[in-house]
Motif scaffolding. Structure first.
Motif, PDB file in Angstrom:
ATOM      1  N   ARG A 137      60.096  14.595 -27.170  1.00  0.00           N
ATOM      2  CA  ARG A 137      59.395  15.826 -26.811  1.00  0.00           C
ATOM      3  C   ARG A 137      60.312  17.019 -27.024  1.00  0.00           C
ATOM      4  O   ARG A 137      61.451  17.037 -26.546  1.00  0.00           O
ATOM      5  N   SER A 146      55.009  11.102 -34.448  1.00  0.00           N
ATOM      6  CA  SER A 146      54.591  10.228 -33.350  1.00  0.00           C
ATOM      7  C   SER A 146      55.755   9.619 -32.579  1.00  0.00           C
ATOM      8  O   SER A 146      55.634   9.364 -31.389  1.00  0.00           O
ATOM      9  N   ALA A 186      48.801  10.294 -31.010  1.00  0.00           N
ATOM     10  CA  ALA A 186      49.037  10.655 -32.413  1.00  0.00           C
ATOM     11  C   ALA A 186      48.568   9.548 -33.342  1.00  0.00           C
ATOM     12  O   ALA A 186      47.908   9.808 -34.357  1.00  0.00           O
ATOM     13  N   LEU A 190      51.206  13.846 -38.005  1.00  0.00           N
ATOM     14  CA  LEU A 190      51.166  13.129 -36.730  1.00  0.00           C
ATOM     15  C   LEU A 190      51.887  11.787 -36.814  1.00  0.00           C
ATOM     16  O   LEU A 190      52.525  11.366 -35.853  1.00  0.00           O
ATOM     17  N   LEU A 192      45.463  15.450 -26.901  1.00  0.00           N
ATOM     18  CA  LEU A 192      46.635  16.077 -27.522  1.00  0.00           C
ATOM     19  C   LEU A 192      47.266  17.109 -26.599  1.00  0.00           C
ATOM     20  O   LEU A 192      48.492  17.167 -26.470  1.00  0.00           O
ATOM     21  N   ALA A 242      51.142  19.178 -31.414  1.00  0.00           N
ATOM     22  CA  ALA A 242      50.037  18.742 -30.542  1.00  0.00           C
ATOM     23  C   ALA A 242      49.067  19.895 -30.290  1.00  0.00           C
ATOM     24  O   ALA A 242      47.839  19.717 -30.370  1.00  0.00           O
ATOM     25  N   THR A 286      49.334  15.516 -23.864  1.00  0.00           N
ATOM     26  CA  THR A 286      50.651  14.975 -24.214  1.00  0.00           C
ATOM     27  C   THR A 286      51.742  16.038 -24.109  1.00  0.00           C
ATOM     28  O   THR A 286      52.912  15.698 -24.016  1.00  0.00           O
ATOM     29  N   ARG A 287      51.356  17.295 -24.092  1.00  0.00           N
ATOM     30  CA  ARG A 287      52.355  18.372 -23.988  1.00  0.00           C
ATOM     31  C   ARG A 287      52.953  18.416 -22.595  1.00  0.00           C
ATOM     32  O   ARG A 287      53.994  19.004 -22.398  1.00  0.00           O
ATOM     33  N   ARG A 336      57.271  19.322 -31.479  1.00  0.00           N
ATOM     34  CA  ARG A 336      56.248  18.309 -31.200  1.00  0.00           C
ATOM     35  C   ARG A 336      55.104  18.900 -30.374  1.00  0.00           C
ATOM     36  O   ARG A 336      53.940  18.633 -30.624  1.00  0.00           O
ATOM     37  N   ASP A 337      55.453  19.744 -29.399  1.00  0.00           N
ATOM     38  CA  ASP A 337      54.422  20.420 -28.604  1.00  0.00           C
ATOM     39  C   ASP A 337      53.561  21.332 -29.483  1.00  0.00           C
ATOM     40  O   ASP A 337      52.350  21.409 -29.306  1.00  0.00           O
ATOM     41  N   PHE A 390      52.255  10.735 -26.285  1.00  0.00           N
ATOM     42  CA  PHE A 390      52.039  11.406 -27.561  1.00  0.00           C
ATOM     43  C   PHE A 390      51.974  10.392 -28.687  1.00  0.00           C
ATOM     44  O   PHE A 390      51.133  10.498 -29.585  1.00  0.00           O
TER      45      PHE A 390
END
Length: 121
Positions: free
Chosen positions: A66, A62, A7, A58, A115, A74, A118-119, A70-71, A3
């Motif tokens: 997590r 960054s 980001a 972002l 993006l 994204a 990254t989740r 943050r999810d 992420f």
């Protein structure tokens, strides 16, 4: 990709677009085969600050661990870039924009996919 890396890449893209939209709006539309006029330049310049929000959010997120927020960030920005890509494809299909728009849409789809990816990390 992490992420943090995605980001920061998106922050860079948004920074470049912010500067172009603010300083040289007349240079943007012709890239896509769309004529520019004073109205288009005015709207492009007015849209420039809309790139500041993704940059700030972002950049701030960054380095965050997590979590649900943050999810959500994204996912939200993935939706934004996917939506911009879809509008570009629609403009090309309607004959309003050149095929160059498809290249931009592909880049926007890539950003959205990165993006979303990254989740899962």
């Amino acid at each position: 990709m992490t992420f943090q890396l995605v980001a920061r890449l998106v922050v860079l893209v948004c920074a470049v677009l912010f500067v172009i939209f603010l300083i040289a709006p007349q240079a943007y539309s012709p890239l896509y085969g769309v004529e520019t006029n004073q109205s288009a330049q005015f709207m492009t310049r007015r849209a420039a600050p809309m790139f500041l929000a993704p940059m700030i959010i972002l950049w701030a997120a960054s380095s965050a661990p997590r979590n649900g927020l943050r999810d959500a960030i994204a996912f939200g920005f993935a939706a934004l870039f996917a939506g911009v890509g879809v509008t570009g494809v629609m403009a090309w299909m309607q004959g309003v924009a050149s095929p160059m728009t498809l290249l931009a849409a592909a880049g926007e789809a890539l950003i959205a996919a990165l993006l979303l990816g990254t989740r899962k990390n």
